[in-house]
Design an enzyme around this catalytic site. Structure first.
Site, PDB file in Angstrom:
ATOM      1  N   HIS A  64       0.816  -1.108   0.077  1.00  0.00           N
ATOM      2  CA  HIS A  64      -0.032  -0.016   0.042  1.00  0.00           C
ATOM      3  C   HIS A  64       0.738   1.249  -0.221  1.00  0.00           C
ATOM      4  CE1 HIS A  64      -4.411   1.274   0.995  1.00  0.00           C
ATOM      5  NE2 HIS A  64      -3.773   2.228   0.597  1.00  0.00           N
TER       6      HIS A  64
ATOM      7  N   GLU B 263      -4.110  -0.477  -5.491  1.00  0.00           N
ATOM      8  CA  GLU B 263      -4.349   0.477  -6.322  1.00  0.00           C
ATOM      9  C   GLU B 263      -3.172   1.092  -7.253  1.00  0.00           C
ATOM     10  OE1 GLU B 263      -6.223   4.021  -4.418  1.00  0.00           O
ATOM     11  OE2 GLU B 263      -8.016   2.864  -4.070  1.00  0.00           O
TER      12      GLU B 263
ATOM     13  N   TYR C 102     -14.686   4.908  -5.030  1.00  0.00           N
ATOM     14  CA  TYR C 102     -15.109   5.938  -4.367  1.00  0.00           C
ATOM     15  C   TYR C 102     -15.835   7.185  -5.154  1.00  0.00           C
ATOM     16  CZ  TYR C 102     -11.425   4.873  -0.962  1.00  0.00           C
ATOM     17  OH  TYR C 102     -10.964   4.371   0.260  1.00  0.00           O
TER      18      TYR C 102
ATOM     19  N   ASN D 240     -11.603  -0.976  -5.295  1.00  0.00           N
ATOM     20  CA  ASN D 240     -12.058   0.191  -4.515  1.00  0.00           C
ATOM     21  C   ASN D 240     -12.576   1.193  -5.240  1.00  0.00           C
ATOM     22  OD1 ASN D 240     -10.117  -1.085  -2.705  1.00  0.00           O
ATOM     23  ND2 ASN D 240      -8.534   0.551  -2.906  1.00  0.00           N
TER      24      ASN D 240
ATOM     25  N   GLU E  13     -12.132  -1.374  -0.469  1.00  0.00           N
ATOM     26  CA  GLU E  13     -12.345   0.045  -0.010  1.00  0.00           C
ATOM     27  C   GLU E  13     -13.427   0.673  -0.584  1.00  0.00           C
ATOM     28  OE1 GLU E  13      -8.996   2.761  -0.368  1.00  0.00           O
ATOM     29  OE2 GLU E  13      -7.584   0.973   0.114  1.00  0.00           O
TER      30      GLU E  13
HETATM   31  C1  FCB Z   1      -7.559   5.191  -1.410  1.00  0.00           C
HETATM   32  C2  FCB Z   1      -6.353   4.624  -0.722  1.00  0.00           C
HETATM   33  C3  FCB Z   1      -6.470   4.784   0.732  1.00  0.00           C
HETATM   34  C4  FCB Z   1      -7.165   6.074   1.203  1.00  0.00           C
HETATM   35  C5  FCB Z   1      -8.622   6.323   0.251  1.00  0.00           C
HETATM   36  C6  FCB Z   1      -9.173   7.539   0.775  1.00  0.00           C
HETATM   37  O1  FCB Z   1      -7.165   5.913  -2.903  1.00  0.00           O
HETATM   38  O2  FCB Z   1      -6.201   3.261  -1.148  1.00  0.00           O
HETATM   39  O3  FCB Z   1      -5.177   4.874   1.246  1.00  0.00           O
HETATM   40  O4  FCB Z   1      -6.355   7.152   0.935  1.00  0.00           O
HETATM   41  O5  FCB Z   1      -8.253   6.504  -1.055  1.00  0.00           O
END
Ligand code: FCB
Length: 477
Positions: free
Chosen positions: A136, A181, A311, A309, A382
């Site tokens: 990470h 990522e 977002y 992940n 995530e």
């Molecule tokens: C992702 C990352 C994690 C954190 C989130 C908000 O890109 O993997 O470490 O920073 O965003």
């Protein structure tokens, strides 16, 4: 902003779940070593690129560093107890490479490994499934000095490190993620320079992306050979990419950004090839001469699962003369060969990161990976949001974050209903932590951290999540 017309989710839960997840659904929370551990020089740990970067003036907001972070290294048993109180079924953490192999080559550091052994034992002792991420973002500094991820040898170093961790923890860790990522490592680390090591060269970013995936493939082969029963995967950060209008020019902008953000990684790992259009788009940046015969076979070594992940969504438009997007992942230098594509904001609600809240995008993303790429089990490794939190009478009522989780879990459930083999969900993050270039100014945790006292306060979202886990589901809306 939360929707005031929406019923209070916690209260509604009392009426029993109307949305139930499949039995055995893996409910978890995630963190990363550099973001929470602190103890930057303890027990033989040496600097990673993030130590160097955060200690360089002007790189992080307020000059914040991960030197102390949440001091998790010293508070680990208490933190695991907190996870148990929340009822987590699994905890996704990352191993700090320079803690267990200082300098990034040579023998293991027994003291560093011992921390992770104790963490894993503590988790298992509380019935929490450990989920280990090998990388990470904390590349040992000497490996960066030797060329970093744009250098091919870094992939081999990563596989050695993976073997060393497997030797130490393979008997008690079932779930393994190689990379977290790789887009961020490659394109923020070597393209825009917003992340460590802060370099800004498009060709290096593309090379870094390739060598990260090569390291992933080599690590999978090493892990598979020594732990045939392990569940192996990679975690990619994916975005639906939507054209701002239905014009052909905007559609082409979306195609380009989708290639760089998503297909750059999905195609090699899951199909064993780079997309032809990506290679054409990057023609002015690189001739892909760094890709050697056999690399793509290694990169596409079969996996057991894929971590996603999620977002937000990217909405993009064709270039307009003289207009340039600005900061962070919207920075033009994140997108070699497509620097002039514009990232458009739609005026929908955003988080404290200014990321648009777009739960349907999670359904789209999961369905796309399943439909276009693989039948493998998928995990959301995530998902979460930053909002400004305030402590009032010792409590943090984070309604906005709770609503974000709620809407994205409904999306996850809808994806399962549509046939996606989604097997688990990890909230980002267990607790507030060092948010990379933003330092401690952005809070993603379900648990509030007072960085002066290191006191932890479970927010409303944590209590709500505990209830979701207990019932394996959500209330009707
Ligand atoms: C992702 C990352 C994690 C954190 C989130 C908000 O890109 O993997 O470490 O920073 O965003």
């Amino acid at each position: 902003m939360s929707d005031p017309t929406r019923p209070p989710a916690v209260g509604v839960l009392d009426q029993g779940p109307a949305i139930t997840f499949p039995p055995g659904f893996l409910w978890g929370a995630a963190t990363a070593a550099y973001q929470i551990e602190g103890a930057a020089t303890a027990g033989g740990r040496t600097p990673s690129i993030w130590d160097t970067f955060s200690h360089t003036e002007g790189r992080t907001v307020g000059g914040h560093t991960g030197d102390v972070a949440c001091d998790h290294f010293h508070r680990m048993p208490d933190d695991v107890r907190l996870m148990a109180e929340l009822g987590l079924k699994s905890y996704r953490f990352s191993v700090s490479w320079p803690r267990v192999q200082p300098g990034g080559s040579g023998a293991a550091n027994a003291e560093g490994l011992d921390f992770y052994r104790r963490l894993v034992d503590e988790l298992l002792g509380h019935g929490i499934e450990p989920w280990l991420t090998l990388y990470h973002w904390d590349l040992p500094q000497p490996l960066e000095d030797a060329g970093g991820w744009p250098a091919r040898d870094t992939a081999a170093r990563f596989a050695d490190y993976a073997q060393l961790v497997a030797d130490a923890l393979g008997d008690r860790v079932r779930y393994w993620t190689t990379l977290n990522e790789p887009w961020c490592s490659a394109f923020l680390g070597y393209g825009s320079g917003a992340h460590a090591p802060g370099r800004t060269d498009g060709a290096d970013a593309v090379r870094a992306g390739h060598h990260l995936m090569l390291g992933h493939g080599l690590a999978v082969q090493a892990l598979r050979a020594s732990r045939p029963d392990a569940q192996l995967g990679i975690t990619v950060n994916l975005y639906p990419v939507t054209p701002a209008t239905d014009s052909p020019a905007d559609a082409d902008a979306a195609r380009r950004i989708d290639a760089l953000a998503n297909r750059f990684f999905l195609d090699p790992v899951l199909r064993g090839s780079y997309p032809a259009d990506l290679q054409a788009d990057l023609a002015s940046v690189t001739d892909f001469g760094h890709v050697r015969d056999g690399d793509l076979e290694i990169i596409s070594t079969p996996l057991d699962l894929v971590g996603i992940n999620y977002y937000s969504r990217h909405v993009v438009a064709a270039p307009v003369e003289g207009e340039q997007p600005e900061a962070y992942w919207r920075a033009p230098t994140c997108w070699p060969g497509s620097e002039d594509v514009r990232f458009v904001t739609r005026g929908v609600p955003v988080t404290d990161m200014d990321w648009e809240i777009d739960a349907p995008g999670l359904v789209e993303t999961l369905e796309r990976v399943h439909r276009d790429y693989t039948d493998l089990p998928l995990y959301v490794t995530e998902n979460g949001s930053a909002f400004v939190d305030t402590v009032v009478d010792g409590q943090v009522d984070d309604t906005d974050r709770l609503a974000y989780f709620d809407s994205h879990l409904r999306a996850a459930h809808a994806a399962i209903g549509a046939g996606v083999p989604l097997r688990g969900y990890f909230a980002w993050s267990l607790m507030d932590n060092f948010e990379w270039a933003w330092g401690y100014t952005k809070r993603f945790g379900m648990v509030y951290v007072d960085y002066d006292s290191q006191v932890r306060i479970p927010k409303s979202s944590a209590r709500w999540y505990a209830e979701v886990i207990r019932r394996n589901g959500l209330a009707a809306q």
